[in-house]
Design a protein around this motif. Sequence first.
Motif, PDB file in Angstrom:
ATOM      1  N   GLU A 199       0.811  -1.218   0.000  1.00 41.92           N
ATOM      2  CA  GLU A 199       0.000   0.000   0.000  1.00 41.92           C
ATOM      3  C   GLU A 199       0.849   1.274   0.000  1.00 41.92           C
ATOM      4  O   GLU A 199       0.487   2.276  -0.601  1.00 41.92           O
ATOM      5  CB  GLU A 199      -0.929  -0.008   1.213  1.00 41.92           C
ATOM      6  CG  GLU A 199      -1.933   1.109   1.207  1.00 41.92           C
ATOM      7  CD  GLU A 199      -2.927   0.953   2.337  1.00 41.92           C
ATOM      8  OE1 GLU A 199      -2.578   0.361   3.373  1.00 41.92           O
ATOM      9  OE2 GLU A 199      -4.052   1.432   2.176  1.00 41.92           O
ATOM     10  N   GLU A 200       1.973   1.250   0.676  1.00 43.29           N
ATOM     11  CA  GLU A 200       2.798   2.454   0.794  1.00 43.29           C
ATOM     12  C   GLU A 200       3.712   2.684  -0.403  1.00 43.29           C
ATOM     13  O   GLU A 200       4.292   3.763  -0.533  1.00 43.29           O
ATOM     14  CB  GLU A 200       3.641   2.379   2.068  1.00 43.29           C
ATOM     15  CG  GLU A 200       2.821   2.293   3.342  1.00 43.29           C
ATOM     16  CD  GLU A 200       1.922   3.504   3.533  1.00 43.29           C
ATOM     17  OE1 GLU A 200       2.389   4.629   3.273  1.00 43.29           O
ATOM     18  OE2 GLU A 200       0.757   3.328   3.928  1.00 43.29           O
ATOM     19  N   GLY A 201       3.853   1.670  -1.265  1.00 43.01           N
ATOM     20  CA  GLY A 201       4.698   1.836  -2.436  1.00 43.01           C
ATOM     21  C   GLY A 201       5.293   0.511  -2.882  1.00 43.01           C
ATOM     22  O   GLY A 201       5.113  -0.511  -2.222  1.00 43.01           O
ATOM     23  N   PRO A 202       6.000   0.530  -4.005  1.00 36.82           N
ATOM     24  CA  PRO A 202       6.563  -0.696  -4.562  1.00 36.82           C
ATOM     25  C   PRO A 202       7.596  -1.340  -3.640  1.00 36.82           C
ATOM     26  O   PRO A 202       8.346  -0.646  -2.956  1.00 36.82           O
ATOM     27  CB  PRO A 202       7.245  -0.228  -5.853  1.00 36.82           C
ATOM     28  CG  PRO A 202       6.707   1.125  -6.134  1.00 36.82           C
ATOM     29  CD  PRO A 202       6.274   1.704  -4.837  1.00 36.82           C
ATOM     30  N   LEU A 203       7.582  -2.666  -3.627  1.00 36.76           N
ATOM     31  CA  LEU A 203       8.546  -3.444  -2.848  1.00 36.76           C
ATOM     32  C   LEU A 203       8.917  -4.702  -3.620  1.00 36.76           C
ATOM     33  O   LEU A 203       8.101  -5.218  -4.389  1.00 36.76           O
ATOM     34  CB  LEU A 203       7.942  -3.881  -1.498  1.00 36.76           C
ATOM     35  CG  LEU A 203       7.593  -2.811  -0.479  1.00 36.76           C
ATOM     36  CD1 LEU A 203       6.841  -3.444   0.699  1.00 36.76           C
ATOM     37  CD2 LEU A 203       8.846  -2.101   0.011  1.00 36.76           C
ATOM     38  N   HIS A 204      10.096  -5.223  -3.374  1.00 34.96           N
ATOM     39  CA  HIS A 204      10.475  -6.517  -3.935  1.00 34.96           C
ATOM     40  C   HIS A 204      10.058  -7.604  -2.944  1.00 34.96           C
ATOM     41  O   HIS A 204       9.645  -7.312  -1.809  1.00 34.96           O
ATOM     42  CB  HIS A 204      11.969  -6.578  -4.250  1.00 34.96           C
ATOM     43  CG  HIS A 204      12.855  -6.302  -3.070  1.00 34.96           C
ATOM     44  ND1 HIS A 204      13.188  -7.271  -2.160  1.00 34.96           N
ATOM     45  CD2 HIS A 204      13.444  -5.156  -2.667  1.00 34.96           C
ATOM     46  CE1 HIS A 204      13.963  -6.734  -1.246  1.00 34.96           C
ATOM     47  NE2 HIS A 204      14.134  -5.450  -1.523  1.00 34.96           N
ATOM     48  N   GLY A 205      10.149  -8.851  -3.366  1.00 31.33           N
ATOM     49  CA  GLY A 205       9.617  -9.964  -2.587  1.00 31.33           C
ATOM     50  C   GLY A 205      10.089 -10.048  -1.143  1.00 31.33           C
ATOM     51  O   GLY A 205       9.280 -10.180  -0.226  1.00 31.33           O
ATOM     52  N   TYR A 206      11.396  -9.954  -0.917  1.00 29.72           N
ATOM     53  CA  TYR A 206      11.896 -10.059   0.455  1.00 29.72           C
ATOM     54  C   TYR A 206      11.444  -8.875   1.304  1.00 29.72           C
ATOM     55  O   TYR A 206      11.184  -9.022   2.504  1.00 29.72           O
ATOM     56  CB  TYR A 206      13.419 -10.179   0.472  1.00 29.72           C
ATOM     57  CG  TYR A 206      13.892 -11.548   0.061  1.00 29.72           C
ATOM     58  CD1 TYR A 206      13.706 -12.650   0.886  1.00 29.72           C
ATOM     59  CD2 TYR A 206      14.507 -11.747  -1.164  1.00 29.72           C
ATOM     60  CE1 TYR A 206      14.113 -13.910   0.497  1.00 29.72           C
ATOM     61  CE2 TYR A 206      14.920 -13.000  -1.570  1.00 29.72           C
ATOM     62  CZ  TYR A 206      14.725 -14.083  -0.730  1.00 29.72           C
ATOM     63  OH  TYR A 206      15.121 -15.333  -1.125  1.00 29.72           O
ATOM     64  N   ALA A 207      11.312  -7.706   0.681  1.00 28.98           N
ATOM     65  CA  ALA A 207      10.829  -6.537   1.421  1.00 28.98           C
ATOM     66  C   ALA A 207       9.356  -6.711   1.801  1.00 28.98           C
ATOM     67  O   ALA A 207       8.923  -6.249   2.859  1.00 28.98           O
ATOM     68  CB  ALA A 207      11.033  -5.266   0.603  1.00 28.98           C
ATOM     69  N   ILE A 208       8.589  -7.387   0.943  1.00 25.90           N
ATOM     70  CA  ILE A 208       7.182  -7.671   1.265  1.00 25.90           C
ATOM     71  C   ILE A 208       7.116  -8.608   2.473  1.00 25.90           C
ATOM     72  O   ILE A 208       6.343  -8.383   3.411  1.00 25.90           O
ATOM     73  CB  ILE A 208       6.458  -8.281   0.051  1.00 25.90           C
ATOM     74  CG1 ILE A 208       6.361  -7.247  -1.075  1.00 25.90           C
ATOM     75  CG2 ILE A 208       5.073  -8.788   0.447  1.00 25.90           C
ATOM     76  CD1 ILE A 208       5.911  -7.827  -2.407  1.00 25.90           C
ATOM     77  N   ILE A 209       7.939  -9.646   2.466  1.00 26.32           N
ATOM     78  CA  ILE A 209       7.990 -10.580   3.592  1.00 26.32           C
ATOM     79  C   ILE A 209       8.356  -9.828   4.874  1.00 26.32           C
ATOM     80  O   ILE A 209       7.720 -10.012   5.923  1.00 26.32           O
ATOM     81  CB  ILE A 209       9.004 -11.705   3.310  1.00 26.32           C
ATOM     82  CG1 ILE A 209       8.484 -12.612   2.199  1.00 26.32           C
ATOM     83  CG2 ILE A 209       9.297 -12.511   4.577  1.00 26.32           C
ATOM     84  CD1 ILE A 209       9.502 -13.618   1.685  1.00 26.32           C
ATOM     85  N   ALA A 210       9.363  -8.960   4.784  1.00 20.04           N
ATOM     86  CA  ALA A 210       9.791  -8.194   5.963  1.00 20.04           C
ATOM     87  C   ALA A 210       8.701  -7.242   6.441  1.00 20.04           C
ATOM     88  O   ALA A 210       8.505  -7.077   7.650  1.00 20.04           O
ATOM     89  CB  ALA A 210      11.067  -7.424   5.637  1.00 20.04           C
ATOM     90  N   ALA A 211       7.984  -6.616   5.500  1.00 17.62           N
ATOM     91  CA  ALA A 211       6.918  -5.681   5.879  1.00 17.62           C
ATOM     92  C   ALA A 211       5.799  -6.398   6.628  1.00 17.62           C
ATOM     93  O   ALA A 211       5.296  -5.893   7.642  1.00 17.62           O
ATOM     94  CB  ALA A 211       6.372  -4.978   4.635  1.00 17.62           C
ATOM     95  N   VAL A 212       5.400  -7.569   6.140  1.00 15.79           N
ATOM     96  CA  VAL A 212       4.340  -8.333   6.819  1.00 15.79           C
ATOM     97  C   VAL A 212       4.814  -8.774   8.197  1.00 15.79           C
ATOM     98  O   VAL A 212       4.075  -8.667   9.187  1.00 15.79           O
ATOM     99  CB  VAL A 212       3.900  -9.544   5.960  1.00 15.79           C
ATOM    100  CG1 VAL A 212       2.997 -10.480   6.754  1.00 15.79           C
ATOM    101  CG2 VAL A 212       3.215  -9.069   4.687  1.00 15.79           C
ATOM    102  N   GLN A 213       6.056  -9.231   8.275  1.00 14.71           N
ATOM    103  CA  GLN A 213       6.591  -9.666   9.568  1.00 14.71           C
ATOM    104  C   GLN A 213       6.651  -8.494  10.550  1.00 14.71           C
ATOM    105  O   GLN A 213       6.252  -8.626  11.706  1.00 14.71           O
ATOM    106  CB  GLN A 213       7.980 -10.268   9.382  1.00 14.71           C
ATOM    107  CG  GLN A 213       8.522 -10.894  10.650  1.00 14.71           C
ATOM    108  CD  GLN A 213       9.824 -11.639  10.410  1.00 14.71           C
ATOM    109  OE1 GLN A 213      10.481 -11.435   9.386  1.00 14.71           O
ATOM    110  NE2 GLN A 213      10.189 -12.486  11.333  1.00 14.71           N
ATOM    111  N   LYS A 214       7.096  -7.339  10.085  1.00 16.95           N
ATOM    112  CA  LYS A 214       7.192  -6.167  10.961  1.00 16.95           C
ATOM    113  C   LYS A 214       5.812  -5.710  11.417  1.00 16.95           C
ATOM    114  O   LYS A 214       5.591  -5.448  12.605  1.00 16.95           O
ATOM    115  CB  LYS A 214       7.907  -5.033  10.226  1.00 16.95           C
ATOM    116  CG  LYS A 214       8.098  -3.803  11.076  1.00 16.95           C
ATOM    117  CD  LYS A 214       8.853  -2.728  10.320  1.00 16.95           C
ATOM    118  CE  LYS A 214       8.990  -1.477  11.188  1.00 16.95           C
ATOM    119  NZ  LYS A 214       9.640  -0.397  10.450  1.00 16.95           N
ATOM    120  N   ARG A 215       4.865  -5.594  10.479  1.00 18.51           N
ATOM    121  CA  ARG A 215       3.515  -5.140  10.837  1.00 18.51           C
ATOM    122  C   ARG A 215       2.823  -6.092  11.807  1.00 18.51           C
ATOM    123  O   ARG A 215       1.985  -5.667  12.593  1.00 18.51           O
ATOM    124  CB  ARG A 215       2.645  -4.996   9.590  1.00 18.51           C
ATOM    125  CG  ARG A 215       2.960  -3.784   8.758  1.00 18.51           C
ATOM    126  CD  ARG A 215       1.962  -3.705   7.635  1.00 18.51           C
ATOM    127  NE  ARG A 215       2.207  -2.564   6.786  1.00 18.51           N
ATOM    128  CZ  ARG A 215       1.301  -2.085   5.933  1.00 18.51           C
ATOM    129  NH1 ARG A 215       0.131  -2.665   5.810  1.00 18.51           N
ATOM    130  NH2 ARG A 215       1.585  -1.059   5.192  1.00 18.51           N
TER     131      ARG A 215
END
Length: 114
Positions: A19-35
Motif C-alpha cells: 500500500e505504501e509503495g513498490p517493494l520486492h519480494g523479500y521486502a514484502i515478507i519483511a513488511a508483513v513480519q514487521k507489521r
Amino acid sequence: MKADAVRGHLDGLLLAALEEGPLHGYAIIAAVQKRSGGALELRTGTIYPALKQLERLGLLRSSWDSVGERRRRCYELTEAGRRTLDHERTAWREFTTAIGSVLNPAPASPGLAT
C-alpha cells in the motif's frame, strides 16, 4: 503462530504490504513480519506464486529493478488492487466482528434471560 493461519488472508496481507509503495519480494515478507510484530513469517515459496496470481488478476504490476549487479522484481498496487484491498479490509472487519460476537458474547441484560 501456525503457518496456515494466513490461509485465506494472504492476498489481503500482500496487498496491504504494498500500500505504501513498490517493494520486492523479500521486502514484502519483511513488511508483513514487521507489521505483525513478528507473528507472521511468510515463505518465499508461498508469496511468489501469490504475487504472480495477483499480477495476473490485474491487482499488481511488476517491473525489474537493479541493485548493483543484482536484479529483482518489484511489485506495486494497481487501482484495482487498491479497491480490492479496501474490500478485503471491510470483509476482515465483518469477519472479526462476527467471530468476536460468538467468542465473547455481550452479557445478557437482566430481564432478557430466556
